[in-house]
Structures are given as C-alpha cells and as structure tokens.
Design a protein around this motif. Structure first.
Motif, PDB file in Angstrom:
ATOM      1  N   ASN A   1       0.910   3.997  -2.978  1.00 20.40           N
ATOM      2  CA  ASN A   1       0.673   5.413  -2.686  1.00 20.40           C
ATOM      3  C   ASN A   1       1.814   6.273  -3.208  1.00 20.40           C
ATOM      4  OD1 ASN A   1      -1.772   4.943  -1.368  1.00 20.40           O
ATOM      5  ND2 ASN A   1      -0.807   4.681   0.619  1.00 20.40           N
TER       6      ASN A   1
ATOM      7  N   ILE B   1      -2.606   6.639   6.306  1.00 22.25           N
ATOM      8  CA  ILE B   1      -1.999   6.587   4.974  1.00 22.25           C
ATOM      9  C   ILE B   1      -0.508   6.827   5.106  1.00 22.25           C
ATOM     10  CG2 ILE B   1      -2.488   9.037   4.543  1.00 22.25           C
ATOM     11  CD1 ILE B   1      -2.735   8.315   1.571  1.00 22.25           C
TER      12      ILE B   1
ATOM     13  N   ASP C   1       0.832  -1.211   0.000  1.00 18.89           N
ATOM     14  CA  ASP C   1       0.000   0.000   0.000  1.00 18.89           C
ATOM     15  C   ASP C   1       0.864   1.256   0.000  1.00 18.89           C
ATOM     16  OD1 ASP C   1      -2.287  -1.511  -0.025  1.00 18.89           O
ATOM     17  OD2 ASP C   1      -2.621  -1.394   2.135  1.00 18.89           O
TER      18      ASP C   1
ATOM     19  N   LYS D   1       0.139  14.201   5.644  1.00 15.22           N
ATOM     20  CA  LYS D   1      -0.448  12.899   5.317  1.00 15.22           C
ATOM     21  C   LYS D   1      -1.627  12.527   6.192  1.00 15.22           C
ATOM     22  CE  LYS D   1       2.330   9.810   8.224  1.00 15.22           C
ATOM     23  NZ  LYS D   1       1.180   9.054   8.766  1.00 15.22           N
TER      24      LYS D   1
ATOM     25  N   TYR E   1      -4.709  11.460   1.508  1.00 19.11           N
ATOM     26  CA  TYR E   1      -4.140  11.264   0.170  1.00 19.11           C
ATOM     27  C   TYR E   1      -4.185  12.546  -0.653  1.00 19.11           C
ATOM     28  CZ  TYR E   1      -3.321   9.004  -4.355  1.00 19.11           C
ATOM     29  OH  TYR E   1      -2.801   8.645  -5.577  1.00 19.11           O
TER      30      TYR E   1
END
Length: 264
Positions: A60, A209, A56, A205, A126
């Motif tokens: 990202n 995430i 992940d 952030k 995000y």
C-alpha cells in the motif's frame, strides 16, 4: 581548520546515520528486546515475508507513494507551465497561496481532508489516502519544477516549430529535457513525502487498510515487532541502491553526450 571541518562533517554524518545503523543491527538481533544483543539471526527477515499484514502495508505504501508522486508531478508540471504565462505579481500571489499548505500543520490538513471526503459521501480507504497524498505533494512538486520553468528560453522551442516540429514534438524533445532534473526531484520528493506521511494518512485511511506508518503506530501499544526492523532495513538499502544506480546512469548519460559532441 581543514581537519576541524572534516571532523565536523564526519560528526554530522554520524549523527544522521547512527540511528539507521542501530536499526540495521537490531534487525539481525536474535532478541526481541531492544538494546539486548543475544546473537546474529535472519529469523526476522524470514518472518517478514510470512507476515501478510506487513507485506500488505508495504505494498500500500509503495503503490500509493508511486501513484501520488506521478500525479503530483504531472499536475505540478502543468501548474508551473501555466504560471509562466502569468504576470510577476500574479506569480508571486499564486506562489504565496501554494506555500500556505506547506506551512499549515499536518493535523489541520488531515482533519480538513477527512471532513471534505465525508462531506462528499466518500468512503475512507485506499482512494481517499491516494487523493490526500496527491493534494499534500502537489505544492512540493510545483515548487521543484517552477524555477526551471521560469528560466526556460523560448528560442529553441520556436526554432523547433520553424523546422517543422509539431507543438507536442517540440515540447517533448526541447522543453522536457531541460525540465528533467526538476521533474525527477519533484517525483522523488513526492514519493518520500508520501511514504513518510502519518498524520494525513491516519485521518483519511478508514478501517481495514494501513500503510507502514499507520501499521507501526498500531503496534506501539504491544511493542514493535522485529519484522519491522527488517523491513525498514530492506527499504533503506533499496533506496540507497536506487540512488546509486540513478547517479551512475546519469554520469554515463553525460559521458555519452560529451563523446557525441566530440565526435561531431
């Protein structure tokens, strides 16, 4: 002197790439402890693809980097084309303003962007990371494209208009090919800056995430997992392969253009 120059160049290359070679070797080390070789293994590569957290973070980093690079390059191109219409004094003033974010400390930029997003009521996540990366990459992209924009010659563009091309067709077929090296450099530099950034990402952030840089930082308290060595190795090899393919395609394109000119 020639041998000394080659030796000096070799030492510089070794100094630059020795840490990466150590990282690659460590990704095949059966031991979890750095500096203690116990045998060759591919265990960390297997565990890498089983780790949802690392995957992940990598996705990202990749999606944010590519998207931020695209928009930063696009906005940098538009800004450079607009600056071409300014007077020399205005160009110098605007370039000076564009250089300030480059000289500013990253921690100041990160805190300022965080306060700006919170002031507008945005939830950190995000989207805020993406907007922050576009902001910090825009000056680099603009400064990569601006020199080529200022050196453009309007003769070919005006000739294309006289021959019946629309302004958009003339821009796409005459102007863009001349700016292609600067655009490519701006995109690659923006992606590298985005993938490498930690401070601005850390402040913008939010929770839930992570990118690769923040995920590695979170592991420092307990020790970096060897899976990160494997991921860094794959990332490095992928970048090298991309650059090599890009250079080969560029050479093939130039050869075809030369052959076309000789045939004509």
């Amino acid at each position: 002197m020639k041998h000394l120059k080659k030796l000096y160049l070799g030492l510089i290359i070794l100094f630059l790439y020795a840490p990466i070679l150590v990282l690659i070797a460590q990704s095949f080390n059966a031991s979890r402890y750095r500096g203690h070789w116990t045998g060759f293994t591919l265990e960390w590569y297997t565990k890498l693809f089983d780790s949802e957290e690392i995957i992940d973070a990598f996705l990202n980093t990749l999606t944010i980097g590519l998207t931020a690079a695209f928009f930063a390059t696009l906005l940098g191109l538009i800004t450079a084309l607009a600056m071409r219409q300014f007077s020399k004094k205005s160009q110098l003033a605007f370039r000076g303003l564009a250089n300030i974010p480059l000289l500013n400390a990253d921690i100041v930029t990160g805190i300022a962007l965080m306060l700006l997003f919170l002031g507008f009521g945005l939830r950190l996540g995000y989207d805020t990371i993406l907007m922050a990366h576009i902001v910090i990459n825009l000056p680099y992209a603009m400064l990569c494209i601006l020199p080529q924009v200022l050196s453009l010659n309007n003769v070919c563009y005006e000739a294309a208009l006289d021959l019946g091309a629309t302004p958009f067709q003339a821009f796409r077929k005459v102007i863009l090919p001349e700016l292609r090296p600067g655009i490519a450099a701006a995109f690659l530099l923006s992606f590298a800056m985005s993938a490498d950034d930690f401070i601005v990402t850390y402040f913008t952030k939010g929770a839930g995430i992570d990118t690769l840089t923040t995920a590695i930082y979170a592991q420092l308290k307990l020790g970096i997992h060897p899976e990160m060595y494997a991921l860094s190795t794959l990332f490095f090899v992928g970048v090298i392969a991309f650059v090599v393919l890009l250079m080969l395609n560029w050479k093939l394109l130039h050869r075809r253009q030369r052959r076309g000119l000789l045939d004509d």
